[in-house]
Design a protein around this motif. Structure first.
Motif, PDB file in Angstrom:
ATOM      1  N   GLY A 163       0.804  -1.308  -0.003  1.00 51.13           N
ATOM      2  CA  GLY A 163      -0.291   0.034   0.007  1.00 51.13           C
ATOM      3  C   GLY A 163       0.953   1.364   0.073  1.00 51.13           C
ATOM      4  N   LEU A 164       2.030   1.383  -0.027  1.00 50.21           N
ATOM      5  CA  LEU A 164       3.169   2.392   0.156  1.00 50.21           C
ATOM      6  C   LEU A 164       2.816   3.120  -1.215  1.00 50.21           C
ATOM      7  N   ALA A 165       2.864   2.413  -2.250  1.00 49.05           N
ATOM      8  CA  ALA A 165       3.011   3.100  -3.568  1.00 49.05           C
ATOM      9  C   ALA A 165       1.667   3.754  -3.780  1.00 49.05           C
ATOM     10  N   ARG A 166       0.459   3.440  -3.222  1.00 47.40           N
ATOM     11  CA  ARG A 166      -0.762   4.300  -3.400  1.00 47.40           C
ATOM     12  C   ARG A 166      -0.787   5.358  -2.467  1.00 47.40           C
ATOM     13  N   ALA A 167      -0.202   5.249  -1.184  1.00 48.17           N
ATOM     14  CA  ALA A 167       0.098   6.395  -0.535  1.00 48.17           C
ATOM     15  C   ALA A 167       0.994   7.592  -1.142  1.00 48.17           C
ATOM     16  N   MET A 168       2.107   6.930  -1.644  1.00 47.58           N
ATOM     17  CA  MET A 168       3.018   7.953  -2.262  1.00 47.58           C
ATOM     18  C   MET A 168       2.290   8.488  -3.373  1.00 47.58           C
ATOM     19  N   SER A 169       1.607   7.938  -4.287  1.00 46.27           N
ATOM     20  CA  SER A 169       1.069   8.236  -5.591  1.00 46.27           C
ATOM     21  C   SER A 169      -0.014   9.317  -4.931  1.00 46.27           C
ATOM     22  N   HIS A 170      -0.686   9.196  -4.100  1.00 48.45           N
ATOM     23  CA  HIS A 170      -1.803  10.211  -3.678  1.00 48.45           C
ATOM     24  C   HIS A 170      -0.991  11.479  -3.005  1.00 48.45           C
ATOM     25  N   ALA A 171      -0.089  11.101  -2.341  1.00 49.68           N
ATOM     26  CA  ALA A 171       0.895  12.520  -2.064  1.00 49.68           C
ATOM     27  C   ALA A 171       1.283  13.250  -2.816  1.00 49.68           C
ATOM     28  N   LEU A 172       1.946  12.620  -3.874  1.00 50.49           N
ATOM     29  CA  LEU A 172       2.428  13.198  -5.128  1.00 50.49           C
ATOM     30  C   LEU A 172       1.624  14.068  -5.899  1.00 50.49           C
ATOM     31  N   ILE A 173       0.222  13.609  -6.036  1.00 54.93           N
ATOM     32  CA  ILE A 173      -0.893  14.310  -6.697  1.00 54.93           C
ATOM     33  C   ILE A 173      -1.321  15.461  -5.874  1.00 54.93           C
ATOM     34  N   GLN A 174      -1.422  15.164  -4.402  1.00 55.07           N
ATOM     35  CA  GLN A 174      -1.943  16.374  -3.655  1.00 55.07           C
ATOM     36  C   GLN A 174      -0.681  17.428  -3.561  1.00 55.07           C
ATOM     37  N   ASN A 175       0.471  17.176  -3.732  1.00 55.83           N
ATOM     38  CA  ASN A 175       1.494  17.968  -3.672  1.00 55.83           C
ATOM     39  C   ASN A 175       1.389  19.317  -4.874  1.00 55.83           C
ATOM     40  N   LEU A 176       0.612  18.876  -5.873  1.00 55.43           N
ATOM     41  CA  LEU A 176       0.542  20.146  -7.152  1.00 55.43           C
ATOM     42  C   LEU A 176      -0.047  21.035  -6.356  1.00 55.43           C
ATOM     43  N   ARG A 177      -0.684  21.266  -5.409  1.00 54.38           N
ATOM     44  CA  ARG A 177      -1.123  22.590  -4.788  1.00 54.38           C
ATOM     45  C   ARG A 177      -0.002  23.241  -3.984  1.00 54.38           C
ATOM     46  N   ASN A 181       4.723  27.237  -9.382  1.00 57.07           N
ATOM     47  CA  ASN A 181       4.518  27.528 -10.753  1.00 57.07           C
ATOM     48  C   ASN A 181       4.941  26.165 -11.350  1.00 57.07           C
ATOM     49  N   ILE A 182       4.882  25.810 -12.666  1.00 56.73           N
ATOM     50  CA  ILE A 182       5.561  24.765 -13.521  1.00 56.73           C
ATOM     51  C   ILE A 182       5.281  24.782 -14.756  1.00 56.73           C
ATOM     52  N   ASN A 183       6.545  24.434 -15.281  1.00 53.05           N
ATOM     53  CA  ASN A 183       6.388  24.491 -16.814  1.00 53.05           C
ATOM     54  C   ASN A 183       6.848  23.107 -17.529  1.00 53.05           C
ATOM     55  N   ALA A 184       6.831  23.143 -19.045  1.00 53.35           N
ATOM     56  CA  ALA A 184       7.008  21.732 -19.301  1.00 53.35           C
ATOM     57  C   ALA A 184       8.225  20.757 -19.013  1.00 53.35           C
ATOM     58  N   ASN A 185       9.304  21.503 -18.613  1.00 56.43           N
ATOM     59  CA  ASN A 185      10.482  20.887 -18.130  1.00 56.43           C
ATOM     60  C   ASN A 185      10.211  20.594 -16.516  1.00 56.43           C
ATOM     61  N   GLY A 186       9.548  21.146 -15.948  1.00 51.32           N
ATOM     62  CA  GLY A 186       9.079  20.892 -14.514  1.00 51.32           C
ATOM     63  C   GLY A 186       8.329  19.733 -14.383  1.00 51.32           C
ATOM     64  N   VAL A 187       7.420  19.461 -15.309  1.00 49.84           N
ATOM     65  CA  VAL A 187       6.481  18.423 -15.635  1.00 49.84           C
ATOM     66  C   VAL A 187       7.520  17.267 -15.865  1.00 49.84           C
ATOM     67  N   VAL A 258      -6.730  23.024 -12.751  1.00 48.42           N
ATOM     68  CA  VAL A 258      -7.416  24.314 -13.323  1.00 48.42           C
ATOM     69  C   VAL A 258      -6.748  25.342 -12.667  1.00 48.42           C
ATOM     70  N   GLU A 259      -6.352  25.359 -11.561  1.00 48.24           N
ATOM     71  CA  GLU A 259      -5.967  26.361 -10.777  1.00 48.24           C
ATOM     72  C   GLU A 259      -4.408  26.527 -10.853  1.00 48.24           C
ATOM     73  N   SER A 260      -3.590  25.492 -11.286  1.00 47.09           N
ATOM     74  CA  SER A 260      -2.233  25.543 -11.471  1.00 47.09           C
ATOM     75  C   SER A 260      -1.788  26.555 -12.185  1.00 47.09           C
ATOM     76  N   LYS A 261      -0.524  26.892 -12.004  1.00 52.71           N
ATOM     77  CA  LYS A 261      -0.083  28.002 -12.954  1.00 52.71           C
ATOM     78  C   LYS A 261       1.106  27.602 -13.904  1.00 52.71           C
ATOM     79  N   HIS A 262       0.948  27.405 -15.157  1.00 52.62           N
ATOM     80  CA  HIS A 262       1.702  27.033 -16.006  1.00 52.62           C
ATOM     81  C   HIS A 262       2.013  28.118 -17.327  1.00 52.62           C
ATOM     82  N   PRO A 263       2.971  28.416 -17.771  1.00 52.68           N
ATOM     83  CA  PRO A 263       3.512  29.485 -18.479  1.00 52.68           C
ATOM     84  C   PRO A 263       2.897  29.305 -19.813  1.00 52.68           C
ATOM     85  N   ASN A 264       2.534  28.168 -20.067  1.00 53.21           N
ATOM     86  CA  ASN A 264       1.798  27.675 -21.597  1.00 53.21           C
ATOM     87  C   ASN A 264       0.452  27.906 -21.646  1.00 53.21           C
ATOM     88  N   ARG A 265       0.059  27.854 -20.500  1.00 53.14           N
ATOM     89  CA  ARG A 265      -1.546  27.885 -20.376  1.00 53.14           C
ATOM     90  C   ARG A 265      -2.061  28.848 -19.449  1.00 53.14           C
TER      91      ARG A 265
END
Length: 295
Positions: A163-177, A181-187, A258-265
């Motif tokens: 279950g560690l992979a699921r917990a880590m994946s959830h945390a990584l997605i929540q971390n977007l907030r 700022n993030i651009n294509a190289n950041g992705v 929707v709320e994330s800041k991306h220079p190309n969008r």
């Protein structure tokens, strides 16, 4: 925080050793008599109440109380002369030691992954290395695996990491907030982070963890234009609204995109408002059970 985690390998070893020793002790106590017969229970009680046995258990109690204190587990317990109570207590403590190790691994993951807020994701050039916190987390998980495997059978080590992979994946997605700022190289940098975490955990559990694929897909959506993202979200929300379609992402996760800041969008206010209204409509239309799954 760091103060709430156990990073000392010797304390992790202590917990694994205590789990193993408590299981061994429970087997020995059970061997004092057969719980299935009255005579066996009475004989066991006589044995366990013998002065030498009481003294032995007193020494065991002192050792384990000391170990629990060293491992920062605030548990007070006493050796009982009632065989069934003693057996139950020994097994409870044994399970507690193993469960504490399982929770500890998750605490380590949350601690390291929270460092995402310290890293820049607007990069001029493509980065070929994962972030520092990913490398540190991978080293930590490998160290934890090596520390406990000499005291625990492989199936119990798998339980710790299950279950560690699921917990880590959830945390990584929540971390977007937490990413300003993030651009294509950041992705791309985040994709390298996810790949490094997936590869390391796969090496430990010997099973490919597919939960990380969801993280890659999520961050990949950041590279969509505002029109493409609008179309993507409305299409999938429509499916989820009118069918029993299994949601790929939760409502909060869509909102973070929707709320994330991306220079190309640059999401126009009108588009953002329409999406927000659609998300709110979807939230009201979903049954309570489905809303609970989304949250």
């Amino acid at each position: 925080g760091k103060a709430n985690c156990i990073f000392d390998p010797s304390k992790l070893v202590l917990l694994a050793n205590m789990h193993d020793s408590l299981e061994w002790l429970a087997e020995k106590v059970q061997g004092l008599g057969y719980l299935g017969s009255v005579s066996g229970i009475q004989d066991a009680k006589r044995k366990i109440q013998a002065p030498t046995v009481v003294q032995f258990f007193g020494q065991i109690q002192a050792k384990f109380e000391q170990g629990l204190q060293q491992a920062n587990i605030p548990i007070a317990w006493k050796i009982s002369t009632d065989l069934e109570t003693l057996l139950r207590r020994l097994r409870e403590l044994s399970e507690l030691c193993l469960f504490t190790l399982r929770v500890e691994l998750r605490m380590h993951c949350y601690f390291f992954l929270d460092c995402v807020k310290k890293c820049p994701y607007v990069l001029e050039e493509e980065s070929r290395e994962p972030d520092f916190f990913v490398l540190e987390l991978n080293r930590d998980l490998t160290m934890c695996d090596e520390a406990v495997q000499n005291y625990l059978p492989r199936h119990k080590v798998r339980y710790l990491f299950d279950g560690l992979a699921r917990a880590m994946s959830h945390a990584l997605i929540q971390n977007l907030r937490k990413i300003k700022n993030i651009n294509a190289n950041g992705v791309l940098k985040m994709a390298r982070n996810v790949f490094a975490l997936q590869q390391n955990l796969t090496n430990i559990v010997q099973v490919k963890e597919a939960h990380f694929d969801r993280v890659r897909k999520y961050y990949g959506l950041l590279n969509l234009t505002e029109d493409e993202l609008f179309t993507y979200i409305t299409m999938y929300l429509s499916k989820q609204l009118h069918t029993e379609y299994n949601a790929t992402f939760s409502l909060d996760e869509y909102k973070a995109l929707v709320e994330s800041k991306h220079p190309n969008r640059k999401m126009p206010e009108r588009t953002a408002a329409v999406l927000d209204a659609l998300l709110s409509k979807y939230q009201r239309s979903r049954p309570a059970q489905a809303r609970a799954r989304d949250e």
